[in-house]
Design a protein around this motif. Sequence first.
Motif, PDB file in Angstrom:
ATOM      1  N   UNK A  87       0.827  -1.210   0.000  1.00 44.64           N
ATOM      2  CA  UNK A  87       0.000   0.000   0.000  1.00 44.64           C
ATOM      3  C   UNK A  87       0.860   1.259   0.000  1.00 44.64           C
ATOM      4  N   UNK A  88       1.964   1.209   0.689  1.00 42.75           N
ATOM      5  CA  UNK A  88       2.849   2.373   0.745  1.00 42.75           C
ATOM      6  C   UNK A  88       3.415   2.683  -0.634  1.00 42.75           C
ATOM      7  N   UNK A  89       3.934   1.683  -1.308  1.00 45.86           N
ATOM      8  CA  UNK A  89       4.590   1.927  -2.589  1.00 45.86           C
ATOM      9  C   UNK A  89       3.620   1.999  -3.765  1.00 45.86           C
ATOM     10  N   UNK A  90       2.443   1.430  -3.617  1.00 45.93           N
ATOM     11  CA  UNK A  90       1.477   1.440  -4.712  1.00 45.93           C
ATOM     12  C   UNK A  90       0.425   2.530  -4.570  1.00 45.93           C
ATOM     13  N   UNK A  91       0.128   2.960  -3.344  1.00 39.94           N
ATOM     14  CA  UNK A  91      -1.045   3.823  -3.180  1.00 39.94           C
ATOM     15  C   UNK A  91      -0.926   4.859  -2.067  1.00 39.94           C
ATOM     16  N   UNK A  97      -9.889   5.948   0.629  1.00 41.68           N
ATOM     17  CA  UNK A  97     -10.716   5.019  -0.142  1.00 41.68           C
ATOM     18  C   UNK A  97      -9.871   4.310  -1.196  1.00 41.68           C
ATOM     19  N   UNK A  98      -8.999   5.050  -1.866  1.00 44.43           N
ATOM     20  CA  UNK A  98      -8.138   4.451  -2.873  1.00 44.43           C
ATOM     21  C   UNK A  98      -7.188   3.430  -2.286  1.00 44.43           C
ATOM     22  N   UNK A  99      -6.686   3.690  -1.098  1.00 43.28           N
ATOM     23  CA  UNK A  99      -5.800   2.737  -0.439  1.00 43.28           C
ATOM     24  C   UNK A  99      -6.556   1.472  -0.045  1.00 43.28           C
ATOM     25  N   UNK A 130      11.756 -11.278 -15.408  1.00 41.98           N
ATOM     26  CA  UNK A 130      11.555 -10.138 -16.302  1.00 41.98           C
ATOM     27  C   UNK A 130      10.091 -10.023 -16.722  1.00 41.98           C
ATOM     28  N   UNK A 131       9.512  -8.866 -16.539  1.00 42.99           N
ATOM     29  CA  UNK A 131       8.123  -8.555 -16.928  1.00 42.99           C
ATOM     30  C   UNK A 131       7.103  -9.477 -16.248  1.00 42.99           C
ATOM     31  N   UNK A 132       7.481 -10.090 -15.128  1.00 42.07           N
ATOM     32  CA  UNK A 132       6.564 -11.017 -14.460  1.00 42.07           C
ATOM     33  C   UNK A 132       6.032 -10.477 -13.136  1.00 42.07           C
ATOM     34  N   UNK A 133       6.544  -9.358 -12.681  1.00 36.33           N
ATOM     35  CA  UNK A 133       6.116  -8.801 -11.398  1.00 36.33           C
ATOM     36  C   UNK A 133       4.646  -8.393 -11.450  1.00 36.33           C
ATOM     37  N   UNK A 134       3.912  -8.769 -10.441  1.00 40.04           N
ATOM     38  CA  UNK A 134       2.518  -8.362 -10.350  1.00 40.04           C
ATOM     39  C   UNK A 134       2.394  -6.951  -9.765  1.00 40.04           C
ATOM     40  N   UNK A 135       3.358  -6.547  -8.972  1.00 39.57           N
ATOM     41  CA  UNK A 135       3.385  -5.203  -8.392  1.00 39.57           C
ATOM     42  C   UNK A 135       4.726  -4.592  -8.761  1.00 39.57           C
ATOM     43  N   UNK A 136       4.683  -3.547  -9.550  1.00 36.24           N
ATOM     44  CA  UNK A 136       5.886  -3.037 -10.211  1.00 36.24           C
ATOM     45  C   UNK A 136       6.990  -2.620  -9.256  1.00 36.24           C
ATOM     46  N   UNK A 137       6.639  -2.160  -8.058  1.00 35.33           N
ATOM     47  CA  UNK A 137       7.684  -1.674  -7.163  1.00 35.33           C
ATOM     48  C   UNK A 137       8.626  -2.792  -6.720  1.00 35.33           C
ATOM     49  N   UNK A 138       8.174  -4.046  -6.845  1.00 33.35           N
ATOM     50  CA  UNK A 138       9.044  -5.154  -6.435  1.00 33.35           C
ATOM     51  C   UNK A 138      10.083  -5.487  -7.500  1.00 33.35           C
ATOM     52  N   UNK A 139       9.970  -4.866  -8.673  1.00 36.22           N
ATOM     53  CA  UNK A 139      10.913  -5.150  -9.765  1.00 36.22           C
ATOM     54  C   UNK A 139      11.528  -3.888 -10.362  1.00 36.22           C
ATOM     55  N   UNK A 140      11.451  -2.778  -9.657  1.00 32.75           N
ATOM     56  CA  UNK A 140      11.976  -1.549 -10.251  1.00 32.75           C
ATOM     57  C   UNK A 140      13.465  -1.355  -9.976  1.00 32.75           C
ATOM     58  N   UNK A 141      14.053  -2.301  -9.279  1.00 30.62           N
ATOM     59  CA  UNK A 141      15.485  -2.220  -9.026  1.00 30.62           C
ATOM     60  C   UNK A 141      15.887  -1.295  -7.899  1.00 30.62           C
ATOM     61  N   UNK A 142      14.926  -0.673  -7.261  1.00 30.47           N
ATOM     62  CA  UNK A 142      15.233   0.244  -6.170  1.00 30.47           C
ATOM     63  C   UNK A 142      14.878  -0.395  -4.835  1.00 30.47           C
ATOM     64  N   UNK A 197      -9.792   7.111  -7.587  1.00 30.74           N
ATOM     65  CA  UNK A 197      -8.537   7.842  -7.595  1.00 30.74           C
ATOM     66  C   UNK A 197      -7.806   7.672  -8.910  1.00 30.74           C
ATOM     67  N   UNK A 198      -6.558   7.273  -8.833  1.00 32.81           N
ATOM     68  CA  UNK A 198      -5.721   7.128 -10.030  1.00 32.81           C
ATOM     69  C   UNK A 198      -5.793   5.739 -10.633  1.00 32.81           C
ATOM     70  N   UNK A 199      -6.690   4.881 -10.136  1.00 31.45           N
ATOM     71  CA  UNK A 199      -6.706   3.485 -10.580  1.00 31.45           C
ATOM     72  C   UNK A 199      -8.059   3.051 -11.140  1.00 31.45           C
ATOM     73  N   UNK A 200      -7.991   2.134 -12.102  1.00 27.73           N
ATOM     74  CA  UNK A 200      -9.149   1.383 -12.576  1.00 27.73           C
ATOM     75  C   UNK A 200      -9.041  -0.037 -12.017  1.00 27.73           C
ATOM     76  N   UNK A 201     -10.182  -0.611 -11.678  1.00 27.80           N
ATOM     77  CA  UNK A 201     -10.206  -1.936 -11.077  1.00 27.80           C
ATOM     78  C   UNK A 201     -11.023  -2.894 -11.946  1.00 27.80           C
TER      79      UNK A 201
END
Length: 211
Positions: A87-91, A97-99, A130-142, A197-201
């Motif tokens: 939730x911290x890194x994604x929202x 409500x968005x969180x 590669x390109x398999x992460x379901x949540x992008x922050x876990x694969x952004x290299x940071x 918010x910034x997301x479609x579900x």
Amino acid sequence: MFRAIAIAIAAFSAALPARADIQHDSIRHLVKLEQSALRSANSSHLRSMITPVSASAVKGPSYDKSWLATQPQATGGAQFQCLAEALYFEARGESLQGQFAVAEVIMNRVDSPRFPGSICGVVNQGTGRLHACQFSYTCDGRPEHVSEKAAWDRVAKVAKAVMTGAPRVLTKGATFYHTRAVRPSWARKFTKTASIGAHYFYRAGYRVSSN
């Protein structure tokens, strides 16, 4: 002597109905008092007498700052940490409500046989491929470094609320979401269930209508 005993028994038996009548009169008097008290009570007082104490808990959070302020500081084990981190890194920049909506998607995935059966499993699914992460922050290299304590405290409370049974009513069973800034191909195959918010579900398994 026997005659005296018989007379005593008869006297005692004769007294019983009178004692029962007294008891019945007392009960009727109490009932009348109760009825009189109920008639004199105002409607709001009567409603407060029959409203369950847990009614607010059943409704769940109100998705506003006042609700958040009433929640204690949230902590937990590994699964809690995984959800709060997601939730911290994604929202963290989303509304409350968005969180909650993003948290719903993660928990809906946990409940679905199509995904791993734990929060950490869902959040880290595909990490390292590669390109398999379901949540992008876990694969952004940071590194996942939490630098905004206030934001962490907020998402931690959301994570705790969802994990302890807050109703999932915002996304209608969604197991996918994406930001408004992208248009993934998979989104055309699923039913859009909410826009928050910034997301479609989306919910998998049904095609979106042409309109």
